[in-house]
Structures are given as C-alpha cells and as structure tokens.
Motif scaffolding. Structure first.
Motif, PDB file in Angstrom:
ATOM      1  N   ARG A 163     -20.348 -78.826   4.510  1.00  0.00           N
ATOM      2  CA  ARG A 163     -21.481 -78.931   3.579  1.00  0.00           C
ATOM      3  C   ARG A 163     -22.733 -79.490   4.238  1.00  0.00           C
ATOM      4  NH1 ARG A 163     -18.526 -82.087  -1.239  1.00  0.00           N
ATOM      5  NH2 ARG A 163     -17.476 -82.966   0.589  1.00  0.00           N
ATOM      6  N   MET A 164     -22.562 -80.161   5.382  1.00  0.00           N
ATOM      7  CA  MET A 164     -23.721 -80.709   6.085  1.00  0.00           C
ATOM      8  C   MET A 164     -24.569 -79.594   6.685  1.00  0.00           C
ATOM      9  SD  MET A 164     -25.258 -83.555   7.059  1.00  0.00           S
ATOM     10  CE  MET A 164     -24.085 -84.894   6.981  1.00  0.00           C
ATOM     11  N   GLY A 165     -23.919 -78.473   7.037  1.00  0.00           N
ATOM     12  CA  GLY A 165     -24.662 -77.347   7.592  1.00  0.00           C
ATOM     13  C   GLY A 165     -25.100 -77.542   9.031  1.00  0.00           C
ATOM     14  N   VAL A 166     -24.394 -78.401   9.771  1.00  0.00           N
ATOM     15  CA  VAL A 166     -24.700 -78.624  11.188  1.00  0.00           C
ATOM     16  C   VAL A 166     -23.408 -78.464  11.984  1.00  0.00           C
ATOM     17  CG1 VAL A 166     -26.667 -80.138  10.749  1.00  0.00           C
ATOM     18  CG2 VAL A 166     -24.387 -81.120  10.943  1.00  0.00           C
ATOM     19  N   PRO A 167     -23.511 -78.117  13.269  1.00  0.00           N
ATOM     20  CA  PRO A 167     -22.294 -77.882  14.056  1.00  0.00           C
ATOM     21  C   PRO A 167     -21.483 -79.148  14.328  1.00  0.00           C
ATOM     22  CG  PRO A 167     -24.266 -77.711  15.443  1.00  0.00           C
ATOM     23  CD  PRO A 167     -24.736 -77.785  14.032  1.00  0.00           C
ATOM     24  N   GLN A 190     -19.349 -87.164  10.497  1.00  0.00           N
ATOM     25  CA  GLN A 190     -19.039 -88.529  10.902  1.00  0.00           C
ATOM     26  C   GLN A 190     -19.550 -88.843  12.313  1.00  0.00           C
ATOM     27  OE1 GLN A 190     -16.909 -86.169  10.078  1.00  0.00           O
ATOM     28  NE2 GLN A 190     -15.079 -86.120  11.370  1.00  0.00           N
ATOM     29  N   PHE A 191     -19.865 -87.799  13.081  1.00  0.00           N
ATOM     30  CA  PHE A 191     -20.382 -87.999  14.437  1.00  0.00           C
ATOM     31  C   PHE A 191     -21.882 -87.700  14.534  1.00  0.00           C
ATOM     32  CE2 PHE A 191     -15.832 -86.801  15.256  1.00  0.00           C
ATOM     33  CZ  PHE A 191     -15.417 -88.078  15.589  1.00  0.00           C
ATOM     34  N   CYS A 192     -22.499 -87.323  13.398  1.00  0.00           N
ATOM     35  CA  CYS A 192     -23.954 -87.131  13.406  1.00  0.00           C
ATOM     36  C   CYS A 192     -24.639 -88.467  13.677  1.00  0.00           C
ATOM     37  CB  CYS A 192     -24.419 -86.568  12.058  1.00  0.00           C
ATOM     38  SG  CYS A 192     -24.004 -84.831  11.815  1.00  0.00           S
ATOM     39  N   ARG A 193     -25.772 -88.397  14.355  1.00  0.00           N
ATOM     40  CA  ARG A 193     -26.424 -89.625  14.790  1.00  0.00           C
ATOM     41  C   ARG A 193     -27.486 -90.086  13.798  1.00  0.00           C
ATOM     42  NH1 ARG A 193     -25.438 -91.511  19.805  1.00  0.00           N
ATOM     43  NH2 ARG A 193     -23.933 -90.294  20.994  1.00  0.00           N
ATOM     44  N   VAL A 194     -27.482 -91.378  13.552  1.00  0.00           N
ATOM     45  CA  VAL A 194     -28.500 -92.048  12.757  1.00  0.00           C
ATOM     46  C   VAL A 194     -29.072 -93.152  13.640  1.00  0.00           C
ATOM     47  CG1 VAL A 194     -28.979 -93.385  10.681  1.00  0.00           C
ATOM     48  CG2 VAL A 194     -27.268 -91.550  10.613  1.00  0.00           C
ATOM     49  N   LEU A 195     -30.368 -93.074  13.933  1.00  0.00           N
ATOM     50  CA  LEU A 195     -30.990 -93.975  14.909  1.00  0.00           C
ATOM     51  C   LEU A 195     -30.227 -93.950  16.236  1.00  0.00           C
ATOM     52  CD1 LEU A 195     -31.973 -97.043  12.683  1.00  0.00           C
ATOM     53  CD2 LEU A 195     -33.443 -95.220  13.530  1.00  0.00           C
ATOM     54  N   GLU A 196     -29.865 -92.739  16.651  1.00  0.00           N
ATOM     55  CA  GLU A 196     -29.207 -92.489  17.943  1.00  0.00           C
ATOM     56  C   GLU A 196     -27.785 -93.038  18.018  1.00  0.00           C
ATOM     57  OE1 GLU A 196     -30.578 -90.512  20.147  1.00  0.00           O
ATOM     58  OE2 GLU A 196     -32.266 -90.330  18.774  1.00  0.00           O
ATOM     59  N   THR A 220     -23.159 -86.663   2.662  1.00  0.00           N
ATOM     60  CA  THR A 220     -22.570 -85.331   2.496  1.00  0.00           C
ATOM     61  C   THR A 220     -23.469 -84.224   3.027  1.00  0.00           C
ATOM     62  OG1 THR A 220     -21.418 -86.108   0.515  1.00  0.00           O
ATOM     63  CG2 THR A 220     -21.589 -83.723   0.815  1.00  0.00           C
ATOM     64  N   TYR A 221     -24.756 -84.326   2.710  1.00  0.00           N
ATOM     65  CA  TYR A 221     -25.704 -83.297   3.101  1.00  0.00           C
ATOM     66  C   TYR A 221     -26.668 -83.842   4.158  1.00  0.00           C
ATOM     67  CZ  TYR A 221     -23.900 -81.253  -1.195  1.00  0.00           C
ATOM     68  OH  TYR A 221     -23.070 -80.767  -2.168  1.00  0.00           O
ATOM     69  N   LYS A 222     -27.385 -82.924   4.787  1.00  0.00           N
ATOM     70  CA  LYS A 222     -28.294 -83.309   5.862  1.00  0.00           C
ATOM     71  C   LYS A 222     -29.342 -84.313   5.385  1.00  0.00           C
ATOM     72  CE  LYS A 222     -30.746 -81.221   9.772  1.00  0.00           C
ATOM     73  NZ  LYS A 222     -31.190 -79.942  10.389  1.00  0.00           N
ATOM     74  N   ARG A 223     -29.809 -84.137   4.165  1.00  0.00           N
ATOM     75  CA  ARG A 223     -30.823 -85.058   3.634  1.00  0.00           C
ATOM     76  C   ARG A 223     -30.276 -86.484   3.522  1.00  0.00           C
ATOM     77  NH1 ARG A 223     -29.355 -81.858  -0.854  1.00  0.00           N
ATOM     78  NH2 ARG A 223     -28.213 -83.028  -2.477  1.00  0.00           N
ATOM     79  N   ASP A 224     -28.949 -86.599   3.371  1.00  0.00           N
ATOM     80  CA  ASP A 224     -28.345 -87.927   3.267  1.00  0.00           C
ATOM     81  C   ASP A 224     -28.469 -88.709   4.570  1.00  0.00           C
ATOM     82  OD1 ASP A 224     -27.579 -87.387   0.652  1.00  0.00           O
ATOM     83  OD2 ASP A 224     -25.629 -86.586   1.263  1.00  0.00           O
TER      84      ASP A 224
END
Length: 436
Positions: free
Chosen positions: A44-48, A52-58, A250-254
């Motif tokens: 649902r995030m729409g990213v590869p 849980q491994f997407c970066r927030v502030l690197e 859940t989503y990219k905007r989150d």
C-alpha cells in the motif's frame, strides 16, 4: 533464531519522547518480552522498499520503533521477525543504531506466521536459545514508532490480569458491508464499534497455545491476535483506550507526517553556546533573549563553551539535538569547530540529525568585510565533513553595530532564521552562510 549484533553503548535515554520520569514499571517478578513482526512488503505504500525500512530523516522507520521499545527497561527481550532477504539489512540497522536486547527470527509468509515464529523463539524448548520464556508478551507493529511507555504498561498490566489486552481507538469512518453485487448490504453503528490498534499484550501461555491450535486458514488470512485468544483459548481481551499517536505508517504521505512529528520532538530543547561571560554586556545576549521569546514553548539552555565539555554528557541525557554557537570574542569560527568536535566524539548524532548554527556578528567598523567573509566561508568545508556524521552545520551573519532600532530588527530576523533552521532541518542550508 539469530541474536542481533551488539552495538556500542549509546545515550542512556536514546531519543526524544520520554515524558518526565515515566510510569512505574510492572512488578519486578513480571517477565515481559516483545514480538515485532517486520516481514511485510508494504504494497500500500507504493514504493519498492518495505515500509518498515523506509527512511525518515535518513533513518529506517523500524529503528524508531525499536527505540521506543528499548526505552522501556522492563521489556527484557525484543524479537523481530524479518524475511530472509532482509536479515542482513536488519542486522546492519541493529549495529549502526546501537540497538540492544534485540533478536532476529525469520518471518513467515503472513503476519500471523511471523508472529508465531517470534513466539516460538521465546518458548522454553528452543535449543541453544539465549532468550527466556516471558510471563507476558507484547505484540506491536514495526511501523508504529510513536508508542509510549504508558500505553505499553497499560496493556501489559491488563494482560496479566485478564490474559489478553489490546489498544483500541474510536472509528473515524463508518464501516459498511457490501453485497455480492456491489451494493450496500448493511452498515455498523459507529458509536458501538472500535478500531483495533497496537500494541496488544497476552499471557505468553495463552497466545502461544492459541497459535499452536490455530487453523491454516487463520494463519493465512487472519489479522487479529485478540480474536485468536478468544477463539482458541476462550480468553476475552481487556480493551484499553489508546492515544492518537498509535497510528500506523501505511501510505507514503504517512512518512512525511512521521518526519514532521520527529522534527518537532527533537526541536524541544536548544543549547546556546556563547564565548562570553554571562554578566558581560554584548549583543549576543540580546539575541539569546530574542530566541527565548521566539521559542516560548521550547527549553533553552545557555553557557560558555569552556563549560560545555564538562556538561556535554548532561546535555546528551537531556536529548538536545539543536545547538546555536554564538561567536562573540573570536572573529573566526574556532568556537564552532570546538563544539562540532565535541558533538562528533559524543556520537549524539547516531540517532537523529544534530543541527549546529554558527552565529557571527560583523563589526564592519573594525573588521574588513572581505577578510571576514573569506574566513567564514570555510564553514562550507567543515559542513561537508560533518554531514557524514549526521551533523547539519550552517552559518548566520548579523551586522553590528547598528542603531538600536535596526539592531533589534536584525536580531529579531536572526532569531526567526534560527528557529526555522532548527524546526525544518533542511539539508539545503548545510554549509550556507545566511545574513540577517
């Protein structure tokens, strides 16, 4: 099961979000562990990258969640279920961000199977296991990074008494059931229903027995752990009203919302370092007062750099990630260099980006402008160097002396610039020398 690598000792209270002394821990005899399923793909995030491994502030999102659990000293073990292809990624995260008490197991193909694998790792009959069977186990989501100790304590205590407990929140939207032909069949009365959230907690023997009896259908398609405890062990969970910060990324905007929350939290304490005596009259002290007025909801501490070395550990414990170095007595930025070196040695920036704003006053009557600017432009080279250590360095130049009205305007503008830099932590300004 694979225990994560032990990192170097980090700050005693890693990261923001600690509210005072915190709630009292459960009885010392109560053994508590946590299971964190982290095998999802994040479709649902729409990213590869799995969310849980997407970066927030690197920094990977799961690291923030682990940090929230690690802050709770009475949680003895944290078991993370992760897919085989991401096992090395997870080990690197544990090592880089100095996570402790974390063990890894291979995730299953569904959420319930991943949780079951985590529970198995805590069972007494596991050979060569370094983990011990807990009395209570907390199950949480890897992508809910803002859970507070108070909420964890409430569900753990309720689980001890009732056998199972889970956080709930009011429904935001009405739930409807469509018919086979795509028309409305019926709707649920929103006031009578609640959204099931995380964390949830269980007596270990209850939830482990439920999973051992669980049908393949439930393991494959089920999502609610509380329902398994009810269905297979006849344990009615105690429902605990949760706070708004239990929301799930859940989503990219989150991700942007999470970043905004984290930035706000790490901007609640600012340390002003000034190379002058407190009782000495200087324009730098006027800037400090302007900052305190601008940031009336933020804790501002100040002192000379000669004391900062002695008190730096205390500043770290207070979780200060924003520094303003006011260069008064020196025409260069030697004081800023000293501060940056202290921060590098402290490893404070491992968890969050530390911003350092080097403030300089240009006395155009006594210092040649070109000479001053030539020296200050060296800040770019230093900024490039420390960016690799997650330290964001930028400069601010204020003209001085001026007449009283113009000076007050410049100081007010300077305070506004500093406030914006601290709140935004925008990497575009790294190495820049801004003028107020």
């Amino acid at each position: 099961m694979d225990p994560g690598p032990a990192g170097a000792a980090g700050p005693a209270e890693p990261g923001p979000g600690v509210r005072g002394a915190g709630p009292a821990a459960p009885a010392s005899s109560l053994a508590v562990a946590a299971v964190l399923p982290a095998g999802g793909s994040g479709e649902r995030m729409g990213v590869p990258t799995p969310k849980q491994f997407c970066r927030v502030l690197e920094r990977p999102l799961i690291s923030y969640t682990l940090q929230a659990l690690e802050r709770v000293c009475w949680i003895k073990d944290i078991v993370v279920s992760v897919t085989r292809e991401n096992m090395e990624v997870m080990k690197d995260i544990i090592q880089k961000y100095q996570h402790e008490r974390v063990s890894l197991v291979e995730a299953g193909v569904t959420r319930h199977r991943s949780i079951f694998n985590g529970l198995k790792a805590l069972a007494e009959d596991q050979p060569d296991s370094k983990l011990s069977k807990p009395e209570v186990v907390i199950i949480h989501d890897a992508v809910r990074p803002f859970v507070e100790e108070d909420m964890l304590l409430k569900v753990a205590t309720a689980a001890k008494e009732h056998g199972a407990a889970g956080a709930i929140r009011p429904l935001v939207s009405t739930v409807i059931s469509p018919s086979a032909d795509g028309c409305l069949d019926h709707s649920l009365e929103r006031a009578r229903h609640r959204a099931s959230e995380m964390p949830q907690a269980f007596l270990y023997d209850v939830i482990y027995a439920a999973y051992q009896q669980c049908s393949d259908y439930d393991l494959e398609f089920g999502t609610e752990c509380l329902q398994l405890a009810l269905k297979y062990c006849h344990v009615k969970a105690k429902l605990v009203e949760g706070s708004p910060d239990l929301w799930k990324v859940t989503y990219k905007r989150d991700l942007y919302a999470a970043e905004s929350i984290i930035k706000e939290r790490i901007s609640q304490h600012i340390c002003i370092v000034m190379d002058t005596k407190e009782d000495e009259e200087h324009v730098g002290h006027h800037l400090e007062e302007m900052l305190k007025n601008e940031l009336n909801h933020v804790k501002v501490t100040s002192g000379p750099l000669c004391h900062a070395g002695r008190d730096l550990q205390q500043i770290i414990l207070e979780q200060c990630y924003s520094f303003v170095c006011v260069n008064v007595m020196t025409s260069e930025f030697e004081e800023t260099k000293k501060l940056v070196n202290m921060l590098k040695e402290s490893h404070l920036s491992v968890l969050y980006p530390v911003i350092v704003i080097s403030v300089h006053f240009l006395d155009y009557k006594s210092v040649h402008f070109d000479h001053k600017m030539e020296n200050l432009m060296q800040i770019r080279e230093l900024a490039k160097e420390v960016k690799e250590r997650n330290i964001l360095l930028c400069g601010l130049l204020i003209y001085y002396p001026q007449d009283e009205r113009k000076l007050q305007d410049s100081l007010r503008q300077g305070a506004t610039v500093i406030t914006t830099l601290i709140k935004e932590r925008n990497s575009a300004f790294i190495g820049q020398l801004l003028v107020a």
